[in-house]
Design a protein around this motif. Structure first.
Motif, short mmCIF file in Angstrom:
data_model
loop_
_atom_site.label_atom_id
_atom_site.label_comp_id
_atom_site.label_asym_id
_atom_site.label_seq_id
_atom_site.Cartn_x
_atom_site.Cartn_y
_atom_site.Cartn_z
N ILE A 1 30.17 28.01 53.58
CA ILE A 1 29.24 27.61 54.64
C ILE A 1 29.94 26.64 55.61
O ILE A 1 29.84 26.77 56.83
N TYR B 1 17.88 26.94 54.37
CA TYR B 1 19.26 27.25 53.97
C TYR B 1 19.84 28.33 54.88
O TYR B 1 19.86 29.53 54.55
N GLN B 2 20.27 27.92 56.05
CA GLN B 2 20.96 28.82 56.96
C GLN B 2 21.70 27.98 58.00
O GLN B 2 21.50 26.76 58.08
N TRP C 1 22.59 26.27 61.41
CA TRP C 1 21.69 25.70 62.41
C TRP C 1 22.30 25.69 63.80
O TRP C 1 21.71 25.17 64.73
N TRP D 1 19.35 32.50 64.61
CA TRP D 1 18.02 32.31 64.02
C TRP D 1 17.08 33.42 64.44
O TRP D 1 16.29 33.93 63.66
N SER E 1 17.87 36.50 62.36
CA SER E 1 18.03 36.44 60.90
C SER E 1 16.77 36.89 60.19
O SER E 1 15.67 36.48 60.54
N TRP F 1 15.01 37.14 56.39
CA TRP F 1 15.08 36.66 55.01
C TRP F 1 13.98 37.37 54.24
O TRP F 1 12.91 37.62 54.78
N ILE G 1 22.37 35.78 50.38
CA ILE G 1 23.10 34.73 51.12
C ILE G 1 24.52 35.19 51.41
O ILE G 1 25.05 34.97 52.51
N TYR H 1 24.36 37.41 54.31
CA TYR H 1 24.09 36.62 55.53
C TYR H 1 25.38 35.99 56.06
O TYR H 1 25.68 36.07 57.26
N VAL I 1 27.22 36.59 59.68
CA VAL I 1 27.57 35.55 60.65
C VAL I 1 29.05 35.68 61.05
O VAL I 1 29.40 35.60 62.23
N PRO J 1 23.71 23.32 54.29
CA PRO J 1 23.99 23.75 55.67
C PRO J 1 23.66 22.70 56.72
O PRO J 1 24.29 22.65 57.77
#
Ligand code: NA7
Length: 547
Positions: free
Chosen positions: A29, A75-76, A78, A84, A87, A89, A99, A102, A106, A451
Protein backbone atom coordinates in the motif's frame (compact mmCIF):
# COMPACT_ATOMS: atom_id res chain seq x y z
CA UNK A 1 12.11 10.42 -18.57
CA UNK A 2 15.64 11.81 -18.19
CA UNK A 3 18.40 9.54 -16.93
CA UNK A 4 21.69 11.07 -15.88
CA UNK A 5 24.97 9.22 -15.58
CA UNK A 6 27.47 9.18 -12.74
CA UNK A 7 30.24 11.78 -12.77
CA UNK A 8 33.19 10.80 -14.95
CA UNK A 9 36.21 9.33 -13.23
CA UNK A 10 34.52 6.16 -12.15
CA UNK A 11 35.71 4.02 -15.02
CA UNK A 12 36.04 0.69 -13.26
CA UNK A 13 35.38 -2.64 -14.97
CA UNK A 14 31.82 -2.78 -13.75
CA UNK A 15 29.43 -0.78 -15.91
CA UNK A 16 28.52 2.63 -14.55
CA UNK A 17 25.10 2.32 -12.96
CA UNK A 18 22.25 4.64 -13.78
CA UNK A 19 21.72 7.47 -11.33
CA UNK A 20 18.07 7.62 -10.49
CA UNK A 21 16.36 10.30 -8.54
CA UNK A 22 14.77 7.76 -6.23
CA UNK A 23 14.43 4.09 -5.43
CA UNK A 24 11.30 2.81 -3.75
CA UNK A 25 11.62 -0.47 -1.87
CA UNK A 26 8.37 -2.40 -1.58
CA UNK A 27 5.14 -2.36 -3.61
CA UNK A 28 2.51 -2.69 -0.91
CA UNK A 29 0.00 0.00 0.00
CA UNK A 30 2.79 2.45 0.92
CA UNK A 31 5.17 1.62 -1.93
CA UNK A 32 2.49 1.90 -4.59
CA UNK A 33 1.43 5.37 -3.49
CA UNK A 34 5.03 6.46 -2.93
CA UNK A 35 5.94 5.42 -6.45
CA UNK A 36 2.89 7.16 -7.90
CA UNK A 37 3.58 10.38 -6.02
CA UNK A 38 7.30 10.56 -6.89
CA UNK A 39 6.57 9.88 -10.56
CA UNK A 40 3.90 12.58 -10.48
CA UNK A 41 6.54 14.93 -9.10
CA UNK A 42 8.69 14.24 -12.16
CA UNK A 43 11.37 12.06 -10.58
CA UNK A 44 13.10 9.13 -12.23
CA UNK A 45 12.14 6.23 -9.98
CA UNK A 46 12.49 2.49 -9.84
CA UNK A 47 10.67 0.29 -7.36
CA UNK A 48 11.77 -3.14 -6.18
CA UNK A 49 9.48 -5.77 -4.76
CA UNK A 50 10.51 -9.13 -3.30
CA UNK A 51 7.18 -10.73 -4.21
CA UNK A 52 6.00 -11.67 -7.69
CA UNK A 53 3.16 -9.20 -7.42
CA UNK A 54 2.00 -6.02 -5.74
CA UNK A 55 0.04 -5.72 -2.51
CA UNK A 56 2.64 -6.22 0.22
CA UNK A 57 0.88 -7.93 3.12
CA UNK A 58 -2.06 -8.54 0.77
CA UNK A 59 0.18 -10.50 -1.54
CA UNK A 60 1.79 -12.61 1.18
CA UNK A 61 -1.02 -13.23 3.66
CA UNK A 62 -3.15 -15.74 1.73
CA UNK A 63 -4.08 -17.86 4.71
CA UNK A 64 -7.69 -19.05 5.05
CA UNK A 65 -9.85 -16.27 6.45
CA UNK A 66 -7.41 -13.41 5.76
CA UNK A 67 -9.45 -10.24 5.87
CA UNK A 68 -8.91 -6.59 6.76
CA UNK A 69 -10.14 -5.31 10.14
CA UNK A 70 -10.79 -1.78 8.82
CA UNK A 71 -14.38 -1.27 7.78
CA UNK A 72 -15.72 0.14 4.52
CA UNK A 73 -14.88 2.64 3.10
CA UNK A 74 -11.69 3.32 5.06
CA UNK A 75 -9.28 0.75 3.68
CA UNK A 76 -8.41 2.17 0.29
CA UNK A 77 -6.14 4.76 -1.27
CA UNK A 78 -7.19 8.31 -0.56
CA UNK A 79 -5.14 10.17 -3.14
CA UNK A 80 -7.47 10.03 -6.14
CA UNK A 81 -11.08 11.08 -6.34
CA UNK A 82 -11.33 9.36 -9.70
CA UNK A 83 -10.19 6.10 -8.15
CA UNK A 84 -12.85 6.41 -5.45
CA UNK A 85 -15.50 7.08 -8.04
CA UNK A 86 -14.80 3.84 -9.85
CA UNK A 87 -13.88 1.55 -6.92
CA UNK A 88 -16.27 -1.28 -6.21
CA UNK A 89 -16.26 -3.12 -2.91
CA UNK A 90 -18.32 -6.18 -2.14
CA UNK A 91 -17.96 -6.53 1.65
CA UNK A 92 -17.74 -4.19 4.63
CA UNK A 93 -14.48 -5.96 5.57
CA UNK A 94 -12.95 -7.13 2.30
CA UNK A 95 -11.03 -10.39 2.21
CA UNK A 96 -7.47 -10.75 0.96
CA UNK A 97 -8.28 -11.58 -2.70
CA UNK A 98 -10.44 -8.47 -3.07
CA UNK A 99 -7.75 -6.16 -1.68
CA UNK A 100 -5.03 -7.78 -3.75
CA UNK A 101 -7.18 -7.29 -6.87
CA UNK A 102 -7.77 -3.66 -5.90
CA UNK A 103 -4.05 -2.89 -5.50
CA UNK A 104 -3.41 -4.53 -8.88
CA UNK A 105 -6.14 -2.38 -10.39
CA UNK A 106 -4.55 0.77 -8.98
CA UNK A 107 -1.12 -0.18 -10.28
CA UNK A 108 -2.52 -0.75 -13.77
CA UNK A 109 -4.78 2.28 -13.77
CA UNK A 110 -1.84 4.56 -13.06
CA UNK A 111 0.58 2.60 -15.25
CA UNK A 112 2.96 1.87 -12.38
CA UNK A 113 3.79 -1.77 -13.11
CA UNK A 114 6.52 -1.00 -15.65
CA UNK A 115 8.44 0.89 -12.95
CA UNK A 116 8.50 -2.09 -10.57
CA UNK A 117 11.05 -4.90 -10.65
CA UNK A 118 9.43 -7.96 -9.08
CA UNK A 119 10.90 -11.03 -7.36
CA UNK A 120 13.90 -8.93 -6.38
CA UNK A 121 15.10 -7.99 -2.92
CA UNK A 122 17.21 -4.97 -2.16
CA UNK A 123 20.14 -6.32 -0.15
CA UNK A 124 22.17 -3.21 0.63
CA UNK A 125 22.09 0.57 0.46
CA UNK A 126 25.36 2.38 1.05
CA UNK A 127 25.61 6.16 1.28
CA UNK A 128 28.46 7.81 -0.56
CA UNK A 129 29.48 10.85 1.46
CA UNK A 130 31.24 12.47 -1.50
CA UNK A 131 28.48 12.36 -4.09
CA UNK A 132 25.61 12.38 -1.59
CA UNK A 133 23.98 9.41 -3.32
CA UNK A 134 22.96 5.89 -2.33
CA UNK A 135 24.46 2.83 -3.99
CA UNK A 136 21.79 0.16 -3.86
CA UNK A 137 22.30 -3.53 -4.66
CA UNK A 138 19.76 -6.27 -5.23
CA UNK A 139 19.81 -10.03 -4.93
CA UNK A 140 19.67 -10.28 -8.71
CA UNK A 141 23.12 -8.70 -8.82
CA UNK A 142 22.04 -5.28 -10.00
CA UNK A 143 23.65 -2.10 -8.62
CA UNK A 144 21.94 1.26 -8.87
CA UNK A 145 22.72 4.73 -7.68
CA UNK A 146 19.99 7.06 -6.47
CA UNK A 147 19.80 10.39 -4.71
CA UNK A 148 16.88 9.29 -2.52
CA UNK A 149 15.86 5.88 -1.16
CA UNK A 150 12.47 5.17 0.39
CA UNK A 151 11.83 1.99 2.34
CA UNK A 152 8.12 1.22 2.06
CA UNK A 153 8.88 -2.23 3.40
CA UNK A 154 6.00 -2.51 5.89
CA UNK A 155 6.03 -2.80 9.65
CA UNK A 156 4.76 -6.37 9.72
CA UNK A 157 6.53 -8.11 6.87
CA UNK A 158 9.26 -10.25 8.35
CA UNK A 159 7.68 -13.35 9.89
CA UNK A 160 8.70 -14.57 13.32
CA UNK A 161 8.85 -18.34 13.68
CA UNK A 162 9.81 -19.45 17.17
CA UNK A 163 12.89 -21.69 17.09
CA UNK A 164 11.14 -24.71 18.62
CA UNK A 165 13.56 -27.57 19.09
CA UNK A 166 13.23 -30.16 16.30
CA UNK A 167 10.87 -28.09 14.11
CA UNK A 168 12.86 -29.11 11.01
CA UNK A 169 12.10 -32.79 11.70
CA UNK A 170 8.33 -32.41 11.32
CA UNK A 171 7.17 -34.81 8.60
CA UNK A 172 3.92 -33.04 7.80
CA UNK A 173 3.27 -29.63 6.24
CA UNK A 174 4.14 -26.50 8.19
CA UNK A 175 4.03 -22.85 7.25
CA UNK A 176 3.78 -19.35 8.62
CA UNK A 177 0.52 -17.59 7.79
CA UNK A 178 2.33 -14.81 5.93
CA UNK A 179 4.00 -17.30 3.58
CA UNK A 180 0.90 -19.28 2.72
CA UNK A 181 1.51 -21.11 -0.55
CA UNK A 182 -0.39 -19.68 -3.53
CA UNK A 183 -1.65 -23.16 -4.35
CA UNK A 184 -3.08 -23.46 -0.81
CA UNK A 185 -2.62 -26.16 1.83
CA UNK A 186 -4.83 -29.26 1.99
CA UNK A 187 -6.61 -29.02 5.33
CA UNK A 188 -9.86 -30.94 4.85
CA UNK A 189 -9.93 -33.98 7.10
CA UNK A 190 -6.45 -33.27 8.53
CA UNK A 191 -5.25 -32.92 12.10
CA UNK A 192 -4.08 -29.33 12.30
CA UNK A 193 -2.21 -27.29 14.92
CA UNK A 194 -2.34 -23.51 15.04
CA UNK A 195 0.24 -21.73 17.19
CA UNK A 196 -0.73 -18.14 17.98
CA UNK A 197 -4.10 -16.63 18.84
CA UNK A 198 -3.87 -12.95 17.93
CA UNK A 199 -5.41 -11.17 14.90
CA UNK A 200 -4.11 -13.72 12.38
CA UNK A 201 -4.54 -16.86 14.48
CA UNK A 202 -8.15 -15.90 15.25
CA UNK A 203 -9.00 -15.54 11.55
CA UNK A 204 -7.40 -18.88 10.66
CA UNK A 205 -8.88 -20.80 13.59
CA UNK A 206 -12.49 -19.69 13.07
CA UNK A 207 -12.23 -20.35 9.33
CA UNK A 208 -10.66 -23.81 9.23
CA UNK A 209 -12.27 -25.42 12.30
CA UNK A 210 -15.34 -26.73 10.40
CA UNK A 211 -13.30 -28.44 7.68
CA UNK A 212 -10.42 -30.07 9.56
CA UNK A 213 -10.61 -33.43 11.33
CA UNK A 214 -9.17 -31.95 14.48
CA UNK A 215 -7.80 -28.54 15.40
CA UNK A 216 -5.39 -28.03 18.29
CA UNK A 217 -4.91 -24.38 19.21
CA UNK A 218 -1.80 -23.36 21.16
CA UNK A 219 -2.51 -20.15 23.05
CA UNK A 220 0.16 -18.25 24.97
CA UNK A 221 -1.69 -15.02 25.74
CA UNK A 222 -5.50 -14.86 25.56
CA UNK A 223 -6.80 -11.97 23.47
CA UNK A 224 -9.82 -9.76 23.69
CA UNK A 225 -11.65 -9.99 20.37
CA UNK A 226 -14.90 -8.39 19.30
CA UNK A 227 -17.47 -9.46 16.72
CA UNK A 228 -17.15 -8.21 13.17
CA UNK A 229 -20.34 -7.38 11.29
CA UNK A 230 -19.65 -7.87 7.65
CA UNK A 231 -22.69 -7.08 5.50
CA UNK A 232 -22.39 -7.01 1.72
CA UNK A 233 -21.84 -3.59 0.20
CA UNK A 234 -24.83 -2.40 -1.80
CA UNK A 235 -25.11 0.04 -4.69
CA UNK A 236 -26.45 2.65 -2.29
CA UNK A 237 -23.40 2.18 0.00
CA UNK A 238 -21.15 2.81 -2.99
CA UNK A 239 -23.18 5.84 -3.99
CA UNK A 240 -22.84 7.23 -0.44
CA UNK A 241 -19.10 6.49 -0.48
CA UNK A 242 -18.61 8.43 -3.70
CA UNK A 243 -20.73 11.36 -2.59
CA UNK A 244 -18.90 11.51 0.74
CA UNK A 245 -15.35 11.52 -0.57
CA UNK A 246 -14.62 15.20 0.11
CA UNK A 247 -16.01 15.16 3.62
CA UNK A 248 -14.51 11.80 4.58
CA UNK A 249 -11.06 12.57 3.23
CA UNK A 250 -11.02 15.89 5.10
CA UNK A 251 -12.13 14.27 8.36
CA UNK A 252 -10.09 11.08 8.17
CA UNK A 253 -6.80 12.99 7.95
CA UNK A 254 -7.38 14.50 11.37
CA UNK A 255 -9.08 11.47 12.93
CA UNK A 256 -7.80 9.54 15.93
CA UNK A 257 -7.06 6.22 14.22
CA UNK A 258 -7.63 6.64 10.50
CA UNK A 259 -11.40 6.14 10.79
CA UNK A 260 -14.16 8.71 10.69
CA UNK A 261 -16.16 8.25 13.87
CA UNK A 262 -18.23 10.73 15.88
CA UNK A 263 -16.24 12.17 18.79
CA UNK A 264 -16.87 10.02 21.87
CA UNK A 265 -18.00 11.52 25.20
CA UNK A 266 -15.84 11.64 28.32
CA UNK A 267 -16.62 8.85 30.77
CA UNK A 268 -17.89 11.25 33.44
CA UNK A 269 -20.33 12.80 30.95
CA UNK A 270 -22.24 9.55 30.41
CA UNK A 271 -24.52 8.96 33.44
CA UNK A 272 -24.09 5.48 34.99
CA UNK A 273 -27.58 4.38 33.94
CA UNK A 274 -26.83 5.20 30.30
CA UNK A 275 -23.41 3.58 30.03
CA UNK A 276 -24.66 0.11 29.17
CA UNK A 277 -26.81 1.47 26.32
CA UNK A 278 -23.90 3.60 25.12
CA UNK A 279 -21.65 0.52 25.01
CA UNK A 280 -24.30 -1.69 23.37
CA UNK A 281 -24.77 0.81 20.54
CA UNK A 282 -21.04 0.83 19.83
CA UNK A 283 -20.79 -2.94 20.21
CA UNK A 284 -23.56 -3.38 17.65
CA UNK A 285 -21.66 -1.42 15.03
CA UNK A 286 -19.39 -4.48 14.65
CA UNK A 287 -16.20 -2.57 13.87
CA UNK A 288 -13.17 -1.18 15.67
CA UNK A 289 -15.06 1.76 17.20
CA UNK A 290 -15.28 -0.37 20.34
CA UNK A 291 -11.53 -0.01 20.66
CA UNK A 292 -10.89 3.67 20.30
CA UNK A 293 -14.24 5.35 20.34
CA UNK A 294 -16.10 4.41 23.49
CA UNK A 295 -14.92 7.22 25.75
CA UNK A 296 -12.58 10.10 24.94
CA UNK A 297 -10.52 9.31 28.04
CA UNK A 298 -10.44 5.54 27.49
CA UNK A 299 -6.63 5.51 27.25
CA UNK A 300 -6.02 7.72 30.26
CA UNK A 301 -8.85 7.11 32.73
CA UNK A 302 -8.60 3.78 34.56
CA UNK A 303 -12.29 3.89 35.47
CA UNK A 304 -13.33 4.26 31.82
CA UNK A 305 -10.93 1.55 30.78
CA UNK A 306 -12.17 -0.82 33.50
CA UNK A 307 -15.76 -0.23 32.47
CA UNK A 308 -15.11 -1.10 28.83
CA UNK A 309 -12.91 -4.05 29.80
CA UNK A 310 -15.62 -5.58 31.98
CA UNK A 311 -18.26 -5.01 29.32
CA UNK A 312 -16.16 -6.86 26.73
CA UNK A 313 -15.31 -9.70 29.13
CA UNK A 314 -19.03 -10.21 29.82
CA UNK A 315 -19.83 -10.39 26.08
CA UNK A 316 -17.06 -12.96 25.58
CA UNK A 317 -18.18 -15.07 28.53
CA UNK A 318 -21.75 -15.27 27.16
CA UNK A 319 -20.49 -17.16 24.14
CA UNK A 320 -18.25 -19.83 25.66
CA UNK A 321 -20.20 -22.80 27.06
CA UNK A 322 -17.54 -24.31 29.31
CA UNK A 323 -16.61 -21.95 32.21
CA UNK A 324 -13.16 -23.56 32.49
CA UNK A 325 -12.51 -22.82 28.83
CA UNK A 326 -13.87 -19.30 29.28
CA UNK A 327 -11.39 -18.73 32.09
CA UNK A 328 -8.58 -19.60 29.68
CA UNK A 329 -9.85 -17.61 26.70
CA UNK A 330 -10.78 -14.38 28.49
CA UNK A 331 -7.85 -12.18 29.48
CA UNK A 332 -7.74 -11.25 33.14
CA UNK A 333 -4.28 -9.75 33.56
CA UNK A 334 -4.48 -6.80 31.20
CA UNK A 335 -7.09 -4.29 30.11
CA UNK A 336 -9.07 -4.26 26.91
CA UNK A 337 -7.54 -2.19 24.12
CA UNK A 338 -3.99 -2.25 25.40
CA UNK A 339 -2.93 -4.63 22.62
CA UNK A 340 -4.22 -4.76 19.04
CA UNK A 341 -7.93 -5.65 19.20
CA UNK A 342 -8.80 -8.31 16.60
CA UNK A 343 -12.26 -8.58 15.10
CA UNK A 344 -13.71 -12.06 14.92
CA UNK A 345 -16.51 -14.03 13.34
CA UNK A 346 -17.59 -16.93 15.53
CA UNK A 347 -14.15 -17.35 17.10
CA UNK A 348 -15.34 -18.10 20.62
CA UNK A 349 -18.03 -20.53 19.43
CA UNK A 350 -15.24 -22.44 17.66
CA UNK A 351 -14.11 -23.66 21.06
CA UNK A 352 -17.55 -25.14 21.71
CA UNK A 353 -16.90 -27.61 18.87
CA UNK A 354 -15.94 -31.23 19.61
CA UNK A 355 -13.09 -31.18 17.09
CA UNK A 356 -11.27 -28.23 18.68
CA UNK A 357 -8.84 -28.43 21.62
CA UNK A 358 -7.21 -25.49 23.37
CA UNK A 359 -3.73 -25.96 24.80
CA UNK A 360 -3.09 -23.18 27.29
CA UNK A 361 0.63 -22.45 27.15
CA UNK A 362 0.42 -20.61 30.43
CA UNK A 363 -0.24 -23.96 32.11
CA UNK A 364 1.69 -26.11 29.67
CA UNK A 365 4.57 -25.30 27.27
CA UNK A 366 5.88 -26.46 23.92
CA UNK A 367 8.99 -28.56 24.50
CA UNK A 368 9.79 -29.66 20.96
CA UNK A 369 8.48 -30.59 17.56
CA UNK A 370 9.10 -34.03 16.15
CA UNK A 371 8.16 -35.95 13.00
CA UNK A 372 4.58 -36.58 14.09
CA UNK A 373 3.63 -33.46 15.99
CA UNK A 374 4.14 -31.17 18.96
CA UNK A 375 5.43 -32.28 22.32
CA UNK A 376 4.42 -30.24 25.33
CA UNK A 377 5.46 -30.63 28.95
CA UNK A 378 2.33 -32.69 29.63
CA UNK A 379 1.79 -34.66 26.43
CA UNK A 380 2.13 -35.10 22.67
CA UNK A 381 -0.21 -33.76 19.97
CA UNK A 382 -0.11 -35.72 16.72
CA UNK A 383 -0.83 -33.48 13.75
CA UNK A 384 -0.51 -33.45 9.95
CA UNK A 385 -0.19 -29.68 9.57
CA UNK A 386 1.36 -26.97 11.77
CA UNK A 387 0.29 -23.39 11.11
CA UNK A 388 2.47 -20.71 12.66
CA UNK A 389 0.38 -17.60 13.34
CA UNK A 390 3.23 -16.31 15.45
CA UNK A 391 3.51 -12.76 14.19
CA UNK A 392 6.27 -10.57 12.86
CA UNK A 393 9.55 -8.91 13.68
CA UNK A 394 7.62 -5.69 14.11
CA UNK A 395 8.61 -2.16 13.17
CA UNK A 396 12.07 -2.58 11.75
CA UNK A 397 12.31 -6.28 10.80
CA UNK A 398 12.17 -5.70 7.07
CA UNK A 399 14.57 -2.74 7.11
CA UNK A 400 17.04 -4.62 9.30
CA UNK A 401 17.31 -7.37 6.68
CA UNK A 402 19.04 -4.84 4.43
CA UNK A 403 22.63 -3.73 4.99
CA UNK A 404 22.14 0.04 5.23
CA UNK A 405 25.13 2.30 5.86
CA UNK A 406 24.88 6.05 6.32
CA UNK A 407 27.43 8.81 6.84
CA UNK A 408 30.84 7.37 7.74
CA UNK A 409 29.69 3.82 6.98
CA UNK A 410 27.53 3.62 10.12
CA UNK A 411 25.26 0.56 9.98
CA UNK A 412 21.58 1.30 10.63
CA UNK A 413 21.01 -2.23 11.89
CA UNK A 414 23.86 -1.83 14.38
CA UNK A 415 22.72 1.62 15.45
CA UNK A 416 19.19 0.38 16.03
CA UNK A 417 20.35 -2.66 17.98
CA UNK A 418 21.86 -0.21 20.50
CA UNK A 419 19.42 2.68 20.23
CA UNK A 420 16.21 2.37 18.24
CA UNK A 421 15.44 5.91 17.09
CA UNK A 422 13.80 7.81 14.24
CA UNK A 423 12.53 11.30 13.59
CA UNK A 424 8.75 11.21 13.12
CA UNK A 425 9.22 7.59 12.03
CA UNK A 426 10.43 8.66 8.60
CA UNK A 427 14.11 9.62 8.81
CA UNK A 428 17.15 8.83 10.92
CA UNK A 429 19.96 11.23 11.80
CA UNK A 430 23.11 10.28 9.89
CA UNK A 431 21.22 8.72 6.97
CA UNK A 432 20.67 11.57 4.50
CA UNK A 433 17.98 11.21 1.85
CA UNK A 434 16.82 7.92 3.33
CA UNK A 435 13.15 7.72 4.19
CA UNK A 436 10.80 5.06 5.51
CA UNK A 437 7.11 4.50 6.15
CA UNK A 438 5.41 2.44 8.89
CA UNK A 439 8.61 2.55 10.91
CA UNK A 440 8.74 3.09 14.69
CA UNK A 441 7.59 6.22 16.48
CA UNK A 442 4.79 7.23 14.14
CA UNK A 443 1.07 6.33 14.28
CA UNK A 444 1.59 4.32 11.08
CA UNK A 445 3.86 1.95 13.00
CA UNK A 446 0.89 0.46 14.77
CA UNK A 447 -2.15 2.46 15.80
CA UNK A 448 -3.67 3.52 12.52
CA UNK A 449 -5.73 2.36 9.61
CA UNK A 450 -2.76 1.92 7.29
CA UNK A 451 -3.85 3.56 4.00
CA UNK A 452 -4.64 6.79 5.84
CA UNK A 453 -1.41 7.09 7.80
CA UNK A 454 0.80 5.86 5.00
CA UNK A 455 -0.76 8.36 2.59
CA UNK A 456 0.35 11.18 4.89
CA UNK A 457 3.83 9.73 5.26
CA UNK A 458 4.32 9.25 1.51
CA UNK A 459 3.25 12.86 0.95
CA UNK A 460 5.60 14.17 3.64
CA UNK A 461 8.49 12.21 2.12
CA UNK A 462 7.70 13.48 -1.37
CA UNK A 463 7.46 17.03 0.01
CA UNK A 464 10.84 16.69 1.75
CA UNK A 465 12.40 15.42 -1.47
CA UNK A 466 10.69 18.20 -3.41
CA UNK A 467 12.09 20.75 -0.96
CA UNK A 468 15.66 19.51 -1.42
CA UNK A 469 15.34 19.58 -5.19
CA UNK A 470 13.62 22.94 -5.40
CA UNK A 471 16.20 24.60 -3.15
CA UNK A 472 19.11 23.25 -5.18
CA UNK A 473 20.28 21.20 -2.19
CA UNK A 474 21.64 17.67 -2.32
CA UNK A 475 20.57 16.13 0.95
CA UNK A 476 18.39 16.24 4.06
CA UNK A 477 18.42 14.44 7.38
CA UNK A 478 17.37 15.42 10.90
CA UNK A 479 19.94 16.84 13.28
CA UNK A 480 20.79 14.78 16.35
CA UNK A 481 18.92 17.33 18.51
CA UNK A 482 15.78 17.17 16.36
CA UNK A 483 15.80 13.41 16.61
CA UNK A 484 16.32 13.46 20.37
CA UNK A 485 13.48 15.96 20.73
CA UNK A 486 11.13 13.68 18.79
CA UNK A 487 12.14 10.62 20.80
CA UNK A 488 11.65 12.55 24.07
CA UNK A 489 8.24 13.74 22.91
CA UNK A 490 7.25 10.24 21.78
CA UNK A 491 8.20 8.72 25.13
CA UNK A 492 6.49 11.49 27.08
CA UNK A 493 3.14 11.08 25.29
CA UNK A 494 3.16 7.35 24.54
CA UNK A 495 4.55 5.64 27.62
CA UNK A 496 1.96 6.93 30.14
CA UNK A 497 -1.02 5.60 28.13
CA UNK A 498 -2.72 2.29 28.91
CA UNK A 499 -1.18 0.79 25.77
CA UNK A 500 2.22 2.05 26.87
CA UNK A 501 1.87 0.32 30.19
CA UNK A 502 1.18 -3.10 28.63
CA UNK A 503 4.61 -4.64 28.11
CA UNK A 504 3.29 -7.72 26.28
CA UNK A 505 2.48 -6.76 22.70
CA UNK A 506 4.15 -6.28 19.34
CA UNK A 507 3.74 -2.53 19.87
CA UNK A 508 6.80 -2.91 22.03
CA UNK A 509 9.74 -4.16 20.03
CA UNK A 510 11.50 -7.26 21.24
CA UNK A 511 15.24 -7.13 21.85
CA UNK A 512 17.55 -9.90 20.63
CA UNK A 513 17.28 -11.49 24.10
CA UNK A 514 13.47 -11.59 23.87
CA UNK A 515 13.05 -8.73 26.33
CA UNK A 516 10.48 -6.06 25.54
CA UNK A 517 12.03 -2.72 24.75
CA UNK A 518 11.08 0.45 22.96
CA UNK A 519 7.39 1.20 22.43
CA UNK A 520 7.21 1.63 18.64
CA UNK A 521 3.63 2.89 18.58
CA UNK A 522 3.41 6.69 18.73
CA UNK A 523 0.38 7.39 20.91
CA UNK A 524 0.18 11.16 20.78
CA UNK A 525 -2.58 10.87 18.16
CA UNK A 526 -2.74 11.38 14.44
CA UNK A 527 -3.62 15.10 14.67
CA UNK A 528 -0.59 15.89 16.86
CA UNK A 529 1.65 13.81 14.62
CA UNK A 530 0.33 15.41 11.44
CA UNK A 531 0.80 18.88 12.92
CA UNK A 532 4.41 18.09 13.88
CA UNK A 533 5.12 16.84 10.35
CA UNK A 534 3.39 19.81 8.74
CA UNK A 535 5.38 22.24 10.88
CA UNK A 536 8.63 20.71 9.67
CA UNK A 537 7.60 21.42 6.08
CA UNK A 538 6.25 24.91 6.87
CA UNK A 539 9.48 25.91 8.64
CA UNK A 540 11.63 24.87 5.67
CA UNK A 541 12.80 21.83 7.64
CA UNK A 542 14.21 23.76 10.57
CA UNK A 543 16.23 21.33 12.69
CA UNK A 544 17.31 19.29 9.68
CA UNK A 545 20.80 19.20 8.24
CA UNK A 546 20.46 20.51 4.73
CA UNK A 547 23.42 20.27 2.38
P1 NA7 B 1 0.81 -11.06 16.63
O1 NA7 B 1 -0.22 -10.09 17.00
O2 NA7 B 1 2.23 -10.71 16.90
O3 NA7 B 1 0.46 -12.43 17.36
C1 NA7 B 1 1.33 -13.53 17.37
C2 NA7 B 1 0.71 -14.66 18.13
O4 NA7 B 1 1.64 -15.74 18.19
C3 NA7 B 1 0.40 -14.29 19.58
O5 NA7 B 1 -0.73 -15.00 19.98
C4 NA7 B 1 1.65 -14.77 20.29
O6 NA7 B 1 1.51 -14.99 21.66
C5 NA7 B 1 1.91 -16.06 19.55
N1 NA7 B 1 3.27 -16.52 19.71
C6 NA7 B 1 4.40 -15.88 19.32
N2 NA7 B 1 5.48 -16.61 19.67
C7 NA7 B 1 5.02 -17.71 20.29
C8 NA7 B 1 5.64 -18.83 20.89
N3 NA7 B 1 6.97 -18.93 20.94
N4 NA7 B 1 4.86 -19.77 21.43
C9 NA7 B 1 3.52 -19.65 21.40
N5 NA7 B 1 2.87 -18.62 20.86
C10 NA7 B 1 3.61 -17.66 20.31
O7 NA7 B 1 0.72 -11.44 15.09
P2 NA7 B 1 -0.55 -11.55 14.14
O8 NA7 B 1 -0.05 -12.09 12.85
O9 NA7 B 1 -1.66 -12.25 14.79
O10 NA7 B 1 -1.01 -10.08 13.95
C11 NA7 B 1 -0.09 -9.08 13.57
C12 NA7 B 1 -0.81 -7.88 13.06
O11 NA7 B 1 -1.16 -8.06 11.69
C13 NA7 B 1 -2.10 -7.56 13.71
O12 NA7 B 1 -1.97 -6.91 14.91
C14 NA7 B 1 -2.79 -6.73 12.66
O13 NA7 B 1 -2.39 -5.38 12.75
C15 NA7 B 1 -2.33 -7.33 11.38
P3 NA7 B 1 1.78 -13.77 22.68
O14 NA7 B 1 0.60 -12.89 22.54
O15 NA7 B 1 3.06 -13.10 22.22
O16 NA7 B 1 1.93 -14.41 23.99
Amino acid sequence: MSVHRLEPGNESETPTPQVLDAIVVGAGIGGVYQLYRLLQDGLTVRAFEAAEGVGGVWFWNRYPGARVDSHFPHYQFWFSRELWDESDWTETFPAQPEIERYVNHVVDKFDLRRHITFSTRVTSAIFDDKSGTWRVTTDSGETLVARFVVFNTGGLSTPKIPPFKGHETFAGVSCHTSHWPTEGVELAGKRVAVIGTAATGIQVIQTIAPEVAHLTVFQRTPNYAVPMKNPKITESDLKWMRESFDELSRKVRWSRGGFVFDDPPYFKDVPPDQREAHMRAIWDSGNLSIWGNTFADFQSNQQANDYVTNFVRDRMRERIKDPKLAAKLIPTDYSFGTRRVPLENGYFETFNRDNVTLVDLREDSIVSIDASGIRTRTGHHEVDVIIYATGFDSGVGSINRIDIRGIGGVSLRQLWSEDLCTTVGMQVHGFPNLFMTMAPFAPAAAICNVPVCVDQQCDWIADAIGFVRSQGLTSIHPSAQTQQAWMDHHRAVSEPTMIGRNMNSWYRREGPDGSKRELIAYLGGIPAYRRACDEMIASGFKGFELV
